[in-house]
Design a protein around this motif. Sequence first.
Motif, PDB file in Angstrom:
ATOM      1  N   ASN A  15      28.098  55.170  35.326  1.00  0.00           N
ATOM      2  CA  ASN A  15      27.086  56.029  35.497  1.00  0.00           C
ATOM      3  C   ASN A  15      26.436  56.741  34.128  1.00  0.00           C
ATOM      4  N   GLN A  16      27.317  57.355  33.303  1.00  0.00           N
ATOM      5  CA  GLN A  16      27.245  58.040  32.124  1.00  0.00           C
ATOM      6  C   GLN A  16      26.547  57.172  30.998  1.00  0.00           C
ATOM      7  N   LEU A  17      26.930  55.998  31.166  1.00  0.00           N
ATOM      8  CA  LEU A  17      26.470  54.770  30.175  1.00  0.00           C
ATOM      9  C   LEU A  17      25.033  54.852  30.430  1.00  0.00           C
ATOM     10  N   LYS A  18      24.648  54.568  31.628  1.00  0.00           N
ATOM     11  CA  LYS A  18      23.332  54.404  32.326  1.00  0.00           C
ATOM     12  C   LYS A  18      22.346  55.552  31.567  1.00  0.00           C
ATOM     13  N   TRP A  78      31.695  59.070  23.528  1.00  0.00           N
ATOM     14  CA  TRP A  78      31.221  59.464  24.870  1.00  0.00           C
ATOM     15  C   TRP A  78      30.579  61.077  24.306  1.00  0.00           C
ATOM     16  N   LYS A  79      29.883  61.363  24.983  1.00  0.00           N
ATOM     17  CA  LYS A  79      29.427  62.898  24.975  1.00  0.00           C
ATOM     18  C   LYS A  79      30.091  63.810  25.563  1.00  0.00           C
ATOM     19  N   GLN A 119      29.340  65.855  27.627  1.00  0.00           N
ATOM     20  CA  GLN A 119      29.172  65.635  29.228  1.00  0.00           C
ATOM     21  C   GLN A 119      29.633  64.767  30.030  1.00  0.00           C
ATOM     22  N   ALA A 120      29.584  63.608  29.510  1.00  0.00           N
ATOM     23  CA  ALA A 120      30.505  62.471  30.266  1.00  0.00           C
ATOM     24  C   ALA A 120      31.773  62.753  30.573  1.00  0.00           C
ATOM     25  N   TYR A 121      32.587  63.361  29.473  1.00  0.00           N
ATOM     26  CA  TYR A 121      33.841  64.046  30.098  1.00  0.00           C
ATOM     27  C   TYR A 121      34.081  64.772  30.939  1.00  0.00           C
ATOM     28  N   GLN A 122      33.039  65.840  31.194  1.00  0.00           N
ATOM     29  CA  GLN A 122      32.877  66.731  32.004  1.00  0.00           C
ATOM     30  C   GLN A 122      32.724  66.175  33.337  1.00  0.00           C
ATOM     31  N   ALA A 123      31.505  65.136  33.426  1.00  0.00           N
ATOM     32  CA  ALA A 123      31.288  64.556  34.688  1.00  0.00           C
ATOM     33  C   ALA A 123      32.491  63.748  35.387  1.00  0.00           C
ATOM     34  N   CYS A 158      36.906  46.537  28.170  1.00  0.00           N
ATOM     35  CA  CYS A 158      36.189  45.875  27.209  1.00  0.00           C
ATOM     36  C   CYS A 158      34.606  46.427  27.067  1.00  0.00           C
ATOM     37  N   THR A 159      34.205  46.693  28.261  1.00  0.00           N
ATOM     38  CA  THR A 159      32.543  47.058  28.504  1.00  0.00           C
ATOM     39  C   THR A 159      32.793  48.596  27.983  1.00  0.00           C
ATOM     40  N   LEU A 160      33.674  49.459  28.479  1.00  0.00           N
ATOM     41  CA  LEU A 160      33.554  50.777  28.524  1.00  0.00           C
ATOM     42  C   LEU A 160      34.142  51.300  27.003  1.00  0.00           C
ATOM     43  N   CYS A 161      35.327  50.753  26.505  1.00  0.00           N
ATOM     44  CA  CYS A 161      35.813  51.220  25.342  1.00  0.00           C
ATOM     45  C   CYS A 161      35.990  50.054  24.094  1.00  0.00           C
TER      46      CYS A 161
END
Length: 273
Positions: free
Chosen positions: A36-39, A48-49, A51-55, A140-143
């Motif tokens: 979701n954060q990627l989108k 990652w920003k 806010q992504a870690y916080q989410a 693979c997709t996220l990292c």
Amino acid sequence: MSNKGKAPMPSAQSKKRSYLTWSKQMDETLIGVLYNQLKEGNKADGEWKPQAYQAVADELRVKFGISVTTDNVKNRINSWKKHYAVITDIRTFSKFKWDEERKMIVITIEDLEQWTSFIQEHPSAIPYRNKAIEYWDDICTLCGPDRALGDGVEMQDEATMAMDEEIVSEEGSSNRMMSSSGSKKQKRDRLAEAVAKFTECFSDYVQSKPKEIPKPSPNEVHEVVKNVDGIGRNQIMRAARRFLNGPISDFEMLKTLPDADKLDWVLLCLNEQ
């Protein structure tokens, strides 16, 4: 002299990196939030920003009622980055087989000599021998673009630590990878030596015993297989069927091998089906 007004010195423990035990459900939540954060565009220049870690931390706290910090989330993602980096190097610089179904580097008995040579130059690969990687496609997709870089002993220790932090799935292995380099050296080539010794002993046995070896009973096969260190529930059933229907010598070898090498033999037999 009074210590009033002075800030307390941080303890040795407070300086240590904090860890959180991650369950399968927590990992799945982490993956869902990151997509979701990627989108939403909360990843830039391969990072990652905040806010992504916080989410992720907020979602885990609400969903599971546990205390989670952004550092916990960063550490988990970093362990996945290490998985991606090392596995990618193994697949790029070697010809070892990749099992797409089980998401693992498969090292058979025939590969042991080449594997031993490979890990001498790439020590970070040691923990990944016949080790299934959970959520590999998502990693693979996220990292993938954020692969962690490193070399030598430091990378080896970090890769081992990342593997040890993994939560074992219900059908996965329950044994942890050894982190001691001394222990790894002692284990090296034991399977190959055991195979050679067994072959010699079994040949002598066959020559001295002209009678046919009795076929093992289903109960005997199941009892031996289920006691293999690190074997999963699904693998027990598959291996029992394999040894009941396969050559008797394969099952005899399983009983003869050292406990530390039995899982490798089971995986090899299943892979040859």
